[in-house]
Each structure stands twice: as structure tokens, then as C-alpha cells.
Design a protein around this motif. Structure first.
Motif, mmCIF file in Angstrom:
data_model
loop_
_atom_site.group_PDB
_atom_site.id
_atom_site.type_symbol
_atom_site.label_atom_id
_atom_site.label_comp_id
_atom_site.label_asym_id
_atom_site.label_seq_id
_atom_site.Cartn_x
_atom_site.Cartn_y
_atom_site.Cartn_z
ATOM 1 N N ALA A 183 1.086 -1.336 -0.147
ATOM 2 C CA ALA A 183 -0.022 0.023 -0.230
ATOM 3 C C ALA A 183 0.881 1.255 -0.165
ATOM 4 C CB ALA A 183 -1.188 -0.119 1.274
ATOM 5 N N GLY A 184 0.311 2.403 -0.758
ATOM 6 C CA GLY A 184 1.194 3.544 -0.896
ATOM 7 C C GLY A 184 0.373 4.588 -0.005
ATOM 8 N N MET A 185 0.309 5.825 -0.376
ATOM 9 C CA MET A 185 -0.521 6.855 0.209
ATOM 10 C C MET A 185 -0.237 6.945 1.755
ATOM 11 S SD MET A 185 -1.781 8.454 -2.187
ATOM 12 C CE MET A 185 -2.426 8.506 -3.808
ATOM 13 N N GLU A 186 -1.297 6.704 2.503
ATOM 14 C CA GLU A 186 -0.982 6.501 3.849
ATOM 15 C C GLU A 186 -0.898 5.119 4.390
ATOM 16 O OE1 GLU A 186 -5.530 5.871 3.949
ATOM 17 O OE2 GLU A 186 -3.715 6.343 2.675
ATOM 18 N N GLY A 187 -0.796 4.074 3.546
ATOM 19 C CA GLY A 187 -0.681 2.774 3.973
ATOM 20 C C GLY A 187 -1.619 2.103 5.048
ATOM 21 N N THR A 206 4.699 1.230 -0.445
ATOM 22 C CA THR A 206 5.205 1.563 -1.685
ATOM 23 C C THR A 206 5.294 3.055 -1.936
ATOM 24 O OG1 THR A 206 2.784 1.900 -2.488
ATOM 25 C CG2 THR A 206 3.872 -0.483 -2.539
ATOM 26 N N SER A 207 6.107 3.355 -2.766
ATOM 27 C CA SER A 207 6.346 4.814 -3.329
ATOM 28 C C SER A 207 5.410 5.407 -4.095
ATOM 29 C CB SER A 207 7.673 5.069 -4.073
ATOM 30 O OG SER A 207 7.908 3.972 -5.079
ATOM 31 N N VAL A 208 4.348 5.414 -3.489
ATOM 32 C CA VAL A 208 3.091 5.972 -4.364
ATOM 33 C C VAL A 208 2.599 7.169 -3.354
ATOM 34 C CG1 VAL A 208 0.775 5.677 -5.113
ATOM 35 C CG2 VAL A 208 2.536 3.773 -5.327
ATOM 36 N N GLY A 209 2.397 8.437 -3.676
ATOM 37 C CA GLY A 209 1.756 9.585 -2.866
ATOM 38 C C GLY A 209 1.910 10.661 -3.336
ATOM 39 N N TYR A 210 1.475 11.777 -2.912
ATOM 40 C CA TYR A 210 1.634 13.168 -3.352
ATOM 41 C C TYR A 210 2.338 14.063 -2.347
ATOM 42 C CZ TYR A 210 -2.652 12.107 -6.145
ATOM 43 O OH TYR A 210 -3.169 11.361 -7.018
ATOM 44 N N GLY A 211 3.303 14.857 -2.723
ATOM 45 C CA GLY A 211 3.969 15.944 -1.718
ATOM 46 C C GLY A 211 4.335 15.598 -0.698
ATOM 47 N N TYR A 212 3.894 16.194 0.461
ATOM 48 C CA TYR A 212 4.722 15.980 1.979
ATOM 49 C C TYR A 212 4.288 14.199 2.044
ATOM 50 C CZ TYR A 212 5.489 16.178 6.851
ATOM 51 O OH TYR A 212 6.167 15.903 8.027
ATOM 52 N N GLY A 213 5.442 13.587 2.411
ATOM 53 C CA GLY A 213 4.948 12.388 2.682
ATOM 54 C C GLY A 213 5.313 11.320 1.570
ATOM 55 N N GLU A 214 5.846 11.852 0.373
ATOM 56 C CA GLU A 214 5.588 11.158 -0.908
ATOM 57 C C GLU A 214 6.741 10.196 -0.932
ATOM 58 O OE1 GLU A 214 6.770 13.357 -4.312
ATOM 59 O OE2 GLU A 214 8.217 14.393 -3.476
ATOM 60 N N LYS A 215 6.927 9.376 -1.943
ATOM 61 C CA LYS A 215 7.829 8.321 -2.401
ATOM 62 C C LYS A 215 7.976 7.165 -1.272
ATOM 63 C CE LYS A 215 10.982 11.307 -4.854
ATOM 64 N NZ LYS A 215 12.042 12.032 -4.973
ATOM 65 N N GLY A 216 6.510 6.995 -0.583
ATOM 66 C CA GLY A 216 6.570 5.897 0.268
ATOM 67 C C GLY A 216 6.939 6.398 1.808
ATOM 68 N N ILE A 217 7.372 7.611 2.215
ATOM 69 C CA ILE A 217 7.506 8.008 3.390
ATOM 70 C C ILE A 217 6.554 7.841 4.344
ATOM 71 C CG2 ILE A 217 8.594 9.654 4.813
ATOM 72 C CD1 ILE A 217 10.599 8.377 3.043
ATOM 73 N N ALA A 218 5.378 8.301 4.155
ATOM 74 C CA ALA A 218 4.186 8.571 4.815
ATOM 75 C C ALA A 218 3.628 7.002 5.087
ATOM 76 C CB ALA A 218 2.865 9.266 4.088
#
Length: 260
Positions: A183-187, A206-218
């Protein structure tokens, strides 16, 4: 112990032949042209096949490692193949006359000589969205290389939460030994699934998401901070690791059941 010490110990009756076999398996390393050392006995020792991380390797290096590995073992996974190299590796595998398993939206390949027998455990694999499929398919290839049967269902995330319940019911009925959730976004899907079943869950952010927290960080932070017990987490986009862990859990479970 050195090899001669192991052999002398067997001769003198200090260790059993089975113990000696385990010790000798640690020495099954072969160097190829001075640039790589292949651990041919990893499958026997750990149940995990050789995996070639192709993203940072030259095409010629990938070919040499693949060829030598398939001469000594039944299967190899070539993961994260560069877009320009992918058709060349496929053509090379066909020339070797080996069987090929591909993954949807994935640049990883499972190459093998003899048919893979699904005599291991069962693993469920699901994704939150379609963007997570490539990573999930890497996990599937790894599980299948380790003789596990996989039950997959993609695009069942919390944006349409009702989608997850039918496939989760199927996985429970099939008595899967482990479930991988990509899962990406907020997982959030990984936490949700882990609250509903008494089955080990492995989350792949997964490295799916927008802006702040993108690339899987969130997604990674969310899964690591999950308050639901029974959820473990691998690194961002690391389907290979998730597949290896899940298959080891599943195969261990089936082995225990067969001993009863």
C-alpha cells in the motif's frame, strides 16, 4: 571449522554426517570471473533462491550470473531489470531454454529449469491500489520460487473499503499462512487487514503518494506506527524481502503441520 577439520571430525566420530553436511553447505560459494561470489547453497540452507539485483549491474554481468546460477540450481530471480535490458534478458533466457515467469507491471523475472511444484504453504497477497501491483508481483514471484501457492487480489484499498472483505474471507477459508499487503499513500490497508485476522501480516509501503510524505515515506511511517499487533513491515517497495519472509513463514507452517 575448515573443511579438513570437518572431515577429520567425521572420521574420528566427533560429529555426525548430518552435522558435517550442514557445515560443508557453508562453503558452497563460487566466484565468477572475479566480480561476484554466488551462494549456490542458499536454497538448501535457508530455503531462499538466488536473487540478482539487476538495477545496478551491467547486462553482461547479469547474463553471466544468471547462466552460472541456473547451471547449479533450479531457479533464480532477476529483480529490478532496467527498462533497456528487460527484452535482452528475456531473449537471453529463451536462448538458455529455461522457463520464465513474469510479473504484471514488474521488471522482475523468475527463471527456472524444472517445473516448480507448489508443495509449500499458502500466501495471500493484496494491494491497496493498481499502482502497487508491480511491487506485489515481485513478492508473488519470490513466493512461487519458494514453492508457495499465492492467492492474489489487487486494488482493494480503503478508498473503497468494502472491496477487501470478500477476498479476505477467501484467504481465511483457504487457510493462508501469511498475508502480504502492499500500500502507498498513507498505507492504511495493512493496519486494517491486521485488525481482522489472526494471520501474520507483512506490510510493504510503496512509493506512491503526493507531496509531503511522498515516495513511500508516509506509508512507511504509518505502518511502523500501527497500533495493531501482528503487522511487520519491510522497506519501501521491497516486494522481494516481503515474499521471502512470507514464504519462509508459510513453508515453516506447512512443515510443522506435516510432522503432526
Amino acid at each position: 571449522m575448515e573443511i579438513h577439520e570437518i572431515l577429520e571430525s567425521v572420521k574420528e566420530g566427533k560429529i555426525s554426517t548430518n552435522h558435517a553436511k550442514k557445515l560443508l553447505s557453508l562453503y558452497s560459494i563460487e566466484e565468477v570471473e572475479g566480480f561476484v561470489k554466488i551462494d549456490f547453497n542458499r536454497r538448501k540452507r535457508r530455503g531462499i533462491p538466488e536473487v540478482i539485483f539487476a538495477e545496478t549491474k551491467e547486462l553482461d554481468e547479469i547474463k553471466k550470473i544468471t547462466k552460472r546460477t541456473l547451471e547449479k540450481t533450479n531457479s533464480v530471480i532477476v529483480s529490478r531489470i532496467k527498462k533497456s535490458d528487460y527484452p535482452k534478458i528475456l531473449a537471453f533466457a529463451k536462448r538458455l531454454k529455461v522457463k520464465i515467469k513474469t510479473g504484471k507491471n514488474s521488471s522482475s523475472l523468475l527463471l527456472y529449469n524444472k517445473p516448480i511444484k507448489f508443495q509449500g504453504g499458502k500466501v495471500g497477497i493484496m494491494t491497496a491500489g493498481t499502482s502497487d501491483i508491480g511491487v506485489a508481483e515481485e513478492a508473488r514471484l519470490m513466493c512461487e520460487a519458494m514453492n508457495c501457492k499465492c492467492i492474489t487480489s489487487y486494488d482493494v484499498g480503503v478508498a473503497g473499503i468494502q472491496r477487501v472483505f470478500p477476498i479476505l474471507k477467501e484467504m481465511v477459508n483457504e487457510e493462508v499462512d501469511c498475508i502480504i499487503v502492499a500500500a502507498g499513500m498513507e498505507g492504511a490497508l495493512a493496519t486494517l487487514v491486521s485488525t481482522l485476522v489472526d494471520i501474520p501480516i507483512i506490510g510493504i509501503p510503496t512509493s506512491v503518494g503526493y507531496g509531503y510524505g511522498e515516495k513511500g515515506i508516509a506509508a512507511l511511517a504509518s505502518m511502523l506506527q500501527s497500533c495493531s499487533l501482528g503487522l511487520s513491515v519491510v522497506n519501501i517497495d521491497n516486494g522481494i524481502a516481503a515474499g521471502g519472509i512470507a514464504a519462509n513463514i508459510a513453508n515453516r507452517a506447512i512443515k510443522k503441520n506435516n510432522l503432526k
